[in-house]
Design an enzyme around this catalytic site. Structure first.
Site, PDB file in Angstrom:
ATOM      1  CD  GLN A 183       6.317 -25.701  15.469  1.00 41.17           C
ATOM      2  OE1 GLN A 183       7.521 -25.931  15.545  1.00 41.17           O
ATOM      3  NE2 GLN A 183       5.650 -25.757  14.336  1.00 41.17           N
ATOM      4  CB  THR A 184       4.662 -20.308  14.558  1.00 40.27           C
ATOM      5  OG1 THR A 184       3.657 -19.965  13.622  1.00 40.27           O
ATOM      6  CG2 THR A 184       5.871 -19.422  14.340  1.00 40.27           C
ATOM      7  NE  ARG A 185       1.827 -25.452   8.902  1.00 39.64           N
ATOM      8  CZ  ARG A 185       0.508 -25.605   9.011  1.00 39.64           C
ATOM      9  NH1 ARG A 185      -0.035 -26.077  10.117  1.00 39.64           N
ATOM     10  NH2 ARG A 185      -0.279 -25.333   7.996  1.00 39.64           N
TER      11      ARG A 185
ATOM     12  CG  HIS B 209      -1.487 -12.250  12.332  1.00 41.50           C
ATOM     13  ND1 HIS B 209      -1.079 -11.415  11.321  1.00 41.50           N
ATOM     14  CD2 HIS B 209      -1.627 -13.480  11.765  1.00 41.50           C
ATOM     15  CE1 HIS B 209      -1.003 -12.096  10.193  1.00 41.50           C
ATOM     16  NE2 HIS B 209      -1.328 -13.357  10.433  1.00 41.50           N
TER      17      HIS B 209
ATOM     18  CG  HIS C  11       0.227 -15.903  16.604  1.00 36.47           C
ATOM     19  ND1 HIS C  11      -0.323 -15.247  15.533  1.00 36.47           N
ATOM     20  CD2 HIS C  11      -0.187 -17.182  16.537  1.00 36.47           C
ATOM     21  CE1 HIS C  11      -1.035 -16.108  14.816  1.00 36.47           C
ATOM     22  NE2 HIS C  11      -0.970 -17.296  15.415  1.00 36.47           N
TER      23      HIS C  11
ATOM     24  NE  ARG D  66      -9.629 -25.378  18.416  1.00 34.95           N
ATOM     25  CZ  ARG D  66      -9.776 -25.964  17.247  1.00 34.95           C
ATOM     26  NH1 ARG D  66      -8.821 -25.923  16.343  1.00 34.95           N
ATOM     27  NH2 ARG D  66     -10.891 -26.619  16.970  1.00 34.95           N
ATOM     28  CG  ASP D  67      -5.355 -28.943  14.872  1.00 30.98           C
ATOM     29  OD1 ASP D  67      -5.032 -30.119  15.075  1.00 30.98           O
ATOM     30  OD2 ASP D  67      -5.643 -28.496  13.747  1.00 30.98           O
TER      31      ASP D  67
ATOM     32  CG  MET E 140      -4.332 -16.509  22.306  1.00 36.31           C
ATOM     33  SD  MET E 140      -4.569 -16.237  24.062  1.00 36.31           S
ATOM     34  CE  MET E 140      -4.169 -14.500  24.183  1.00 36.31           C
TER      35      MET E 140
ATOM     36  NE  ARG F   4       4.160 -27.496 -32.470  1.00 39.18           N
ATOM     37  CZ  ARG F   4       4.337 -28.793 -32.255  1.00 39.18           C
ATOM     38  NH1 ARG F   4       5.457 -29.388 -32.594  1.00 39.18           N
ATOM     39  NH2 ARG F   4       3.406 -29.513 -31.697  1.00 39.18           N
TER      40      ARG F   4
ATOM     41  CB  ILE G 109      -3.802 -27.157 -31.865  1.00 38.08           C
ATOM     42  CG1 ILE G 109      -3.567 -26.407 -33.175  1.00 38.08           C
ATOM     43  CG2 ILE G 109      -4.998 -28.118 -32.024  1.00 38.08           C
ATOM     44  CD1 ILE G 109      -3.200 -27.314 -34.356  1.00 38.08           C
TER      45      ILE G 109
HETATM   46  N1  LIG Z   1       0.201 -32.609 -37.908  1.00 37.65           N
HETATM   47  C1  LIG Z   1      -0.105 -31.380 -37.508  1.00 37.65           C
HETATM   48  N2  LIG Z   1      -1.172 -31.183 -36.683  1.00 37.65           N
HETATM   49  C2  LIG Z   1      -1.461 -29.929 -36.258  1.00 37.65           C
HETATM   50  N3  LIG Z   1      -0.774 -28.823 -36.629  1.00 37.65           N
HETATM   51  C3  LIG Z   1       0.272 -28.984 -37.472  1.00 37.65           C
HETATM   52  C4  LIG Z   1       0.662 -30.250 -37.919  1.00 37.65           C
HETATM   53  N4  LIG Z   1       1.744 -30.109 -38.710  1.00 37.65           N
HETATM   54  C5  LIG Z   1       2.014 -28.789 -38.746  1.00 37.65           C
HETATM   55  N5  LIG Z   1       1.141 -28.101 -38.013  1.00 37.65           N
HETATM   56  C6  LIG Z   1       1.178 -26.650 -37.795  1.00 37.65           C
HETATM   57  O1  LIG Z   1       1.683 -26.421 -36.446  1.00 37.65           O
HETATM   58  C7  LIG Z   1       0.911 -25.393 -35.818  1.00 37.65           C
HETATM   59  C8  LIG Z   1       0.167 -25.984 -34.614  1.00 37.65           C
HETATM   60  O2  LIG Z   1       1.067 -26.272 -33.627  1.00 37.65           O
HETATM   61  P1  LIG Z   1       0.644 -26.307 -32.126  1.00 37.65           P
HETATM   62  O3  LIG Z   1       1.914 -26.171 -31.346  1.00 37.65           O
HETATM   63  O4  LIG Z   1      -0.399 -25.298 -31.865  1.00 37.65           O
HETATM   64  O5  LIG Z   1       0.049 -27.776 -31.944  1.00 37.65           O
HETATM   65  S1  LIG Z   1      -0.068 -28.603 -30.609  1.00 37.65           S
HETATM   66  O6  LIG Z   1      -0.779 -27.766 -29.670  1.00 37.65           O
HETATM   67  O7  LIG Z   1       1.269 -28.957 -30.176  1.00 37.65           O
HETATM   68  O8  LIG Z   1      -0.865 -29.803 -30.981  1.00 37.65           O
HETATM   69  C9  LIG Z   1      -0.007 -24.868 -36.846  1.00 37.65           C
HETATM   70  O9  LIG Z   1       0.695 -23.819 -37.457  1.00 37.65           O
HETATM   71  P2  LIG Z   1      -0.003 -22.384 -37.714  1.00 37.65           P
HETATM   72  O10 LIG Z   1      -1.028 -22.666 -38.738  1.00 37.65           O
HETATM   73  O11 LIG Z   1       1.124 -21.517 -38.205  1.00 37.65           O
HETATM   74  O12 LIG Z   1      -0.564 -21.951 -36.422  1.00 37.65           O
HETATM   75  C10 LIG Z   1      -0.191 -26.014 -37.802  1.00 37.65           C
HETATM   76  O13 LIG Z   1      -0.513 -25.584 -39.092  1.00 37.65           O
END
Ligand SMILES: Nc1ncnc2c1ncn2[C@@H]1O[C@H](COP(=O)(O)OS(=O)(=O)O)[C@@H](OP(=O)(O)O)[C@H]1O
Length: 573
Positions: free
Chosen positions: A197-199, A203, A206, A292-293, A333, A437, A477
């Protein structure tokens, strides 16, 4: 003749008579159906094929209680593992599960009806007792965790009318049922068969162990690895089967065969060893190696072993008169470099040098590409393992930048993208917040739930790309710690995850915002804007923190490159 099966008769529950089969198939369509989980499917497959003989279905309360309390079915047969079909109250109500009912058991992967269970009883198990008696009761034990966290609260007992085999698409020819395995032994003219038996990958140690066992009993060898469910984190069965196939020619011609066992292991140590022996007896083996084990789950959170190293051997010894398969116990072994041979630990003379490489050490060597010596494994086995564990320079990874809008994270991400493309060797994917986005999350807004979903999508894409060896740069963000943590966990299944906190202050981000987005947010034209009227949770633990007010984009990129280099990810082959 192969060994007689457990209980005297090899169960084979598939209806082969054509009219009967047709009748059952039609009935199954008309009945309420339960979709079986992966573990239940594994159990079902071995009940149907006779691997769990003398079982003819999932255990009723009487059998279950006997097995939990004293390793015994109600007919007196030895059996050490509860084989139960767990259902929820909701399923019971919805499907009308009660004594006498017939319920279809269905495969979730392809919606095929596999069997009909005639319900004997529906009962509420004493899970505390099962956990303690069967597995030892430690809350960290994976089977105990499964029992409390995954298994539903009721069990359904009853015999099965089987309709179809489970469909498999991998290594089909190596998936012998017990009847097929017996036929194969018969064809080969084998009388004595020692099963292994082995999971894990196999080598040299074995190979030596199985050959020693065969020599001691004048037997042939059945390499019988588990390809159902093993311990999370184990090397996947695709890789392992390729390893076993590579190893097989290292046995003297005609000495060993390979068969795959679709078992869902419980890591139940002593109880599992008895169960494993019974299963191998059903497959026709006359001898079974317990090392063993055996089937041990490792250590609990306190670093303690769940079982003693030889508890499994003591357990099978206790039942040796009624097991009907001879257990061949083995110590670990170990390699003796001075004589270039392997011996069981208890046969090594005092003072003689020994060498070992643990599973963890092997995984480390695979991860870092360090040498795996020939005394430990065969080059053809190592080649297979290396294919599945590429060196650091070919492994995928994700750099996840987080920070305020206009913190500089996008500029760093773009510059890093170009830098890694210049380096070459990997495909590089850039997932800027704005791209994601637009392409993946266009319907989402900026509520906490929507942001979490957005980061979840980025994490999913990043983990899939990381899995296939890409470098991923993500720069949302990502203001919430739990979403970032989730991303880390998802990616780390397949590769490294580096969280880079671009900790530029809000003041600086706002002051240098040429697009006027913060102004709009301050004016109330954008609501719930991070830093203005929505929170940013500072990362508790970043791999790297940079601040664009104090560091240039070039320097930030250089710091990231140095971090990746120090982890071996930018090595050249
Ligand atoms: N309410 C709010 N809060 C934060 N950001 C906002 C919001 N509405 C719009 N945006 C624009 O959406 C971009 C950031 O989206 P993210 O996907 O990075 O945000 S998150 O990580 O889901 O929180 C970022 O766009 P970019 O500036 O083009 O990067 C924001 O300007």
């Amino acid at each position: 003749m192969a060994n007689p099966p457990h209980g005297g008769e090899l169960k084979d529950l598939i209806a082969r008579d054509a009219p009967k089969h047709k009748e059952l198939a039609a009935e199954a369509e008309s009945l309420p159906a339960v979709y079986l989980t992966e573990r239940q499917l594994c159990d079902l497959e071995l009940i149907i094929s006779g691997g769990f003989s003398p079982l003819e279905g999932f255990m009723n309360e009487k059998d279950y209680n006997g097995v939990v309390a004293e390793n015994r079915l109600s007919d007196g047969n030895l059996f050490s593992m509860p084989i139960t079909l767990d259902v929820s109250q909701a399923q019971i109500d919805e499907l009308g599960v009660k004594a006498g009912a017939r319920i279809t058991l269905r495969d979730f992967r392809d919606d095929r009806n596999l069997a009909i269970i005639t319900v004997d009883d529906v009962y509420k198990p004493d899970k505390t007792k099962e956990a303690k008696e069967v597995f030892g009761g430690d809350g960290d034990h994976p089977a105990v965790k499964y029992l409390y966290e995954t298994a539903q609260e009721f069990y359904v007992g009853g015999k099965l009318d089987a309709i179809n085999r489970l469909e498999h698409y991998d290594y089909v020819a190596l998936r012998y049922t017990p009847a097929e395995m017996r036929l194969h032994f018969d064809k080969l003219g084998w009388q004595k068969i020692v099963a292994f038996q082995t999971r894990n990958p196999m080598h040299r140690a074995h190979r030596e162990l199985t050959v020693r066992a065969a020599r001691a009993r004048q037997a042939n060898v059945l390499i019988h690895p588990v390809v159902g469910l093993t311990k999370p984190g184990d090397i996947d069965h695709f890789t392992r089967v390729r390893v076993y196939q590579a190893l097989l020619p290292r046995y003297p011609n005609g000495m060993a065969v390979l068969g795959l066992l679709p078992l869902a292991m419980r890591m139940g140590g002593p109880r599992e060893a008895i169960w494993h022996a019974i299963i191998r007896k059903n497959f026709g083996a006359t001898h079974f190696i317990v090392g063993r084990d055996h089937a041990g789950p490792g250590k609990n959170k306190k670093g303690e072993e769940f079982y003693g190293p030889y508890d499994a051997q003591y357990a099978v010894e206790k039942y040796k008169n009624e097991l009907g398969i001879e257990v061949v116990p083995f110590q670990m072994m170990t390699y003796l470099p001075d004589s270039d041979e392997y011996r069981p630990k208890d046969e090594v003379p005092a003072g003689v040098r020994t060498l070992d490489i643990s599973g963890t050490e092997l995984r480390n060597r695979l991860r870092t590409g360090r040498e795996i010596p020939e005394w430990f494994s065969y080059p053809e086995v190592v080649r297979v393992l290396r294919e599945s564990h590429p060196p650091r320079s070919a492994q995928g990874f994700t750099v996840f930048l987080t920070g305020y809008q206009n913190s500089g994270k996008d500029a760093i991400a773009r510059a890093l993208h170009v830098t890694l493309n210049q380096q070459g060797g990997r495909s590089v994917s850039l997932l800027l917040g704005e791209t994601v986005r637009a392409e993946l999350s266009s319907e989402l807004g900026f509520s906490r739930a929507d942001r979490t979903r957005n980061i979840g999508r980025i994490a999913f894409v990043a983990s899939e790309l990381t899995r296939s060896g890409a470098a991923v740069i993500a720069a949302p963000i990502a203001p919430f710690e739990d979403a970032r943590q989730h991303a880390k966990e998802l990616v780390e299944k397949y590769g490294d995850f580096y969280l880079v906190h671009v900790a530029t202050s809000l003041e600086h981000a706002e002051k240098t915002d040429k697009r006027g987005i913060y102004a709009k947010a301050r004016a109330g034209e954008i609501k719930g804007f991070t830093g203005v009227d929505d929170p940013y949770e500072t990362p508790a633990k970043a791999s790297l923190t940079v601040d664009i007010e104090k560091t240039s984009v070039r320097s930030a990129v250089h710091q990231i490159v140095l971090m990746l280099e120090s982890e071996g990810l930018l090595d050249r082959l």
